[in-house]
Scaffold this motif. Structure first.
Motif, PDB file in Angstrom:
ATOM      1  N   LYS A 139       0.820  -1.220   0.000  1.00 31.63           N
ATOM      2  CA  LYS A 139       0.000   0.000   0.000  1.00 31.63           C
ATOM      3  C   LYS A 139       0.854   1.270   0.000  1.00 31.63           C
ATOM      4  N   ALA A 140       2.165   1.149   0.134  1.00 32.33           N
ATOM      5  CA  ALA A 140       3.030   2.326   0.266  1.00 32.33           C
ATOM      6  C   ALA A 140       2.881   3.287  -0.913  1.00 32.33           C
ATOM      7  N   ASN A 141       2.852   2.736  -2.131  1.00 29.17           N
ATOM      8  CA  ASN A 141       2.698   3.597  -3.303  1.00 29.17           C
ATOM      9  C   ASN A 141       1.370   4.343  -3.277  1.00 29.17           C
ATOM     10  N   GLY A 142       0.304   3.636  -2.943  1.00 27.45           N
ATOM     11  CA  GLY A 142      -1.016   4.263  -2.910  1.00 27.45           C
ATOM     12  C   GLY A 142      -1.123   5.325  -1.832  1.00 27.45           C
ATOM     13  N   VAL A 143      -0.577   5.042  -0.642  1.00 27.71           N
ATOM     14  CA  VAL A 143      -0.618   6.018   0.455  1.00 27.71           C
ATOM     15  C   VAL A 143       0.193   7.253   0.080  1.00 27.71           C
ATOM     16  N   ALA A 144       1.381   7.052  -0.457  1.00 25.60           N
ATOM     17  CA  ALA A 144       2.234   8.184  -0.837  1.00 25.60           C
ATOM     18  C   ALA A 144       1.572   9.025  -1.926  1.00 25.60           C
ATOM     19  N   LEU A 145       0.949   8.361  -2.896  1.00 22.42           N
ATOM     20  CA  LEU A 145       0.284   9.083  -3.977  1.00 22.42           C
ATOM     21  C   LEU A 145      -0.914   9.876  -3.434  1.00 22.42           C
ATOM     22  N   ALA A 146      -1.702   9.252  -2.581  1.00 26.27           N
ATOM     23  CA  ALA A 146      -2.870   9.941  -2.031  1.00 26.27           C
ATOM     24  C   ALA A 146      -2.458  11.184  -1.244  1.00 26.27           C
ATOM     25  N   ALA A 147      -1.418  11.065  -0.416  1.00 25.48           N
ATOM     26  CA  ALA A 147      -0.951  12.208   0.366  1.00 25.48           C
ATOM     27  C   ALA A 147      -0.455  13.326  -0.540  1.00 25.48           C
ATOM     28  N   ALA A 148       0.311  12.974  -1.568  1.00 22.52           N
ATOM     29  CA  ALA A 148       0.845  13.986  -2.485  1.00 22.52           C
ATOM     30  C   ALA A 148      -0.272  14.675  -3.265  1.00 22.52           C
TER      31      ALA A 148
END
Length: 587
Positions: A139-148
């Motif tokens: 989920k790291a990619n999705g979490v990072a993308l959502a925050a950005a």
């Protein structure tokens, strides 16, 4: 099996090969760039506003890109003073397009997008460390993308993006995040030396952009201690040269502050405020920032926020901020990753929201980088909650929820950008939200002057002077409006009052000189031209007008010298070339 010692560095896999994701690697940067560009497209025509005038439009130093020492210079006591990297960015813009505002806005949008990309990289690599991977994994990619995406779309960022000169904040934030990103790469990579050098360079650039960057080396050290080394001492033992170099970058900021002290420099001046009264005020300011982060309505370019005077203004927000601070200290003590988020929030705000007084207690652009911390924290909390649901349900809810939030925030940002489209609209918006704001009244008056509505300008500026007779800028601009209506004697009285309140107000000296010259009081006019040039020797308009007065009275050599200063900053002025030619012919 023996347990490793407490300060042994964690064995961390390189995130480039850790945590498989179904998301193509090109998708996050494409989405971040597309959302940022689409949302800020309507900011390209926004004119220079507020401090842009002194820091860009009238800043003669940005007009020379080479040698670089010229581009690093700045007018005293302006937003660009003591911030050479910011100055250089403006000089590059001027070299590309002169004062074409679109060039500056495109640059600001690109900086905002690059900062969001750096945030994506920092969050992704942090979540894929050995300590955090069990909770986030793929989920790291999705979490990072959502925050950005939330950050790039948030309307609270508009003041740091749409208001050109506040790229001081966004440019500093970009370098601050790159410092962290490169450090994280250095902590993983086999080519750690290259990434360590890149981190130090980014940190040095951040220090040369804005004072808030002073906390970057400490935050990197905290990340290393919490996620990698196991202790502060172990981090220093493992990377002594890296931390010595990071610490050395702080000397850049100290040298800049000592060389260009400003009463309003972030965290480095008193601005006539009492430290404890300022701190008491900041509790309410921080709570207001947090409210805007979650409910971004009522945004205002200039709050004229009053200093807190009662317990009701101080105690309730103080309790909330204190709880967050205590939670942060506890998280740091137990080496929780939440301690990094809390420390980043408080350390980035500390130069402007602590016991170090500023002229203005609040500006929205100061929350630009702390807002990123809030966005990351919220998305991580959501991800942890979704983890308790079934995988299918979480996969359906997460993208729909984030998309809805990004679209909503994006629409609000587009609407906020529309307010910036005219000086008059921007300041009328501020005055409607803060009716007692004298500076907003003054700027509404200035906007009327720029639009040629002299009578409306006089009415608003008269009201400002009546509310606060000691407001030098109100006195100066009222005098300018009266001058345009031909009410010279009234104008002189207000110019003189302005100079009594602020003797080094060089624009007032210059404008008063113009009025006195119009009334054939040449000797008095010359004195005020001289005062304006004593305060600001490179003032092009003052040099040109004073040269004209000198030429009229037969002082050709002195006139030529002042014309040449004016010409240096406006080399294409046919009028100035013609005046110099005539003086040489007469000689």
């Amino acid at each position: 099996m023996k347990r490793p010692p407490q300060d042994a560095p964690a064995q961390v896999a390189d995130p480039s090969v850790a945590g498989k994701s179904r998301m193509p690697p090109w998708l996050p940067p494409l989405l971040i760039a597309a959302v940022g560009a689409a949302i800020y497209a309507n900011s390209l025509s926004v004119p220079f506003v507020f401090d842009d005038d002194e820091s860009i439009a009238k800043n003669v130093f940005i007009r020379e890109l080479w040698p670089l020492t010229n581009a690093f210079k700045a007018p005293a006591k302006t937003t660009v003073d003591g911030r050479p990297v910011l100055c250089l960015s403006l000089a590059i813009n001027y070299a590309i397009g002169g004062l074409d505002v679109r060039v500056y806005h495109v640059t600001n949008i690109l900086i905002h997008i690059c900062a969001a990309l750096a945030l994506f990289g920092v969050v992704r690599r942090t979540l894929l460390t050995e300590k955090l991977r069990p909770n986030f994994g793929e989920k790291a990619n999705g979490v990072a993308l959502a925050a950005a995406l939330l950050w790039v779309a948030h309307p609270l960022c508009t003041q740091a993006v749409t208001y050109v000169i506040q790229r001081a904040e966004s440019l500093m934030a970009m370098f601050y995040l790159l410092t962290g990103y490169c450090a994280l790469r250095a902590f993983h990579a086999s080519r750690s030396r290259l990434w360590s050098v890149a981190s130090v360079i980014a940190c040095a650039l951040a220090m040369g952009t804005k004072e808030v960057a002073i906390s970057a080396p400490v935050l990197v050290w905290l990340v290393d201690r919490t996620l990698f080394a196991g202790s502060f001492a172990a981090a220093l033992r493992k990377r002594p040269v890296f931390y010595a170099a990071l610490a050395a970058t702080m000397l850049i900021q100290i040298a800049l502050v000592l060389d260009s002290p400003r009463p309003d420099a972030a965290g480095f001046g008193t601005a006539g405020r009492q430290p404890l009264a300022y701190l008491a005020t900041q509790f309410g300011v921080i709570v207001h920032y947090l409210r805007l982060a979650f409910w971004p309505t009522g945004l205002c370019i200039d709050y004229a926020w009053p200093i807190a005077k009662t317990a009701m203004e101080t105690v309730p927000p103080m309790i909330l901020v204190a709880l967050l601070f205590v939670a942060t200290i506890r998280a740091i003590a137990i080496r929780s990753a939440w301690g990094i988020a809390g420390a980043a929030f408080f350390m980035i705000l500390a130069p402007t929201s602590s016991v170090l007084p500023m002229m203005d207690p609040i500006f929205e652009h100061r929350f630009y980088l702390p807002l990123a911390v809030v966005c990351v924290s919220v998305v991580c909390l959501i991800a942890m909650l979704l983890k308790r649901m079934s995988a299918d349900l979480a996969h359906r809810i997460a993208p729909i929820s984030i998309t809805a939030m990004v679209v909503t925030l994006g629409v609000l940002t587009i609407q906020r950008n529309a307010v910036y489209q005219t000086d008059l609209g921007l300041w009328q918006d501020a005055l409607a939200k803060r009716p007692e704001n004298i500076r907003a009244m003054v700027n509404v008056g200035i906007a009327h002057l720029l639009d040629g509505n002299d009578k409306d300008a006089v009415a608003v500026l008269m009201q400002a002077v009546e509310k606060n007779p000691r407001h030098a800028e109100a006195q100066q601009n009222l005098a300018t409006a009266l001058t345009r209506l031909g009410r010279f004697e009234e104008a002189i009285a207000h110019y003189e009052e302005c100079l009594r309140l602020s003797a080094n107000y060089y624009q007032a000296h210059f404008n008063l000189a113009l009025v006195l010259e119009e009334l054939n009081r040449a000797e008095e006019a010359a004195q005020h031209y001289q005062e304006a040039l004593r305060i600001y020797p490179e003032y092009p308009e003052a040099n040109e007008k004073y040269a004209r007065l000198l030429a009229k009275h037969g002082q050709a050599d002195e006139a030529i010298a002042h014309y040449e200063v004016a010409l240096r900053h406006n080399p294409d002025s046919a009028v100035t070339h013609h005046a110099i030619g005539n003086l040489h012919v007469r000689a």
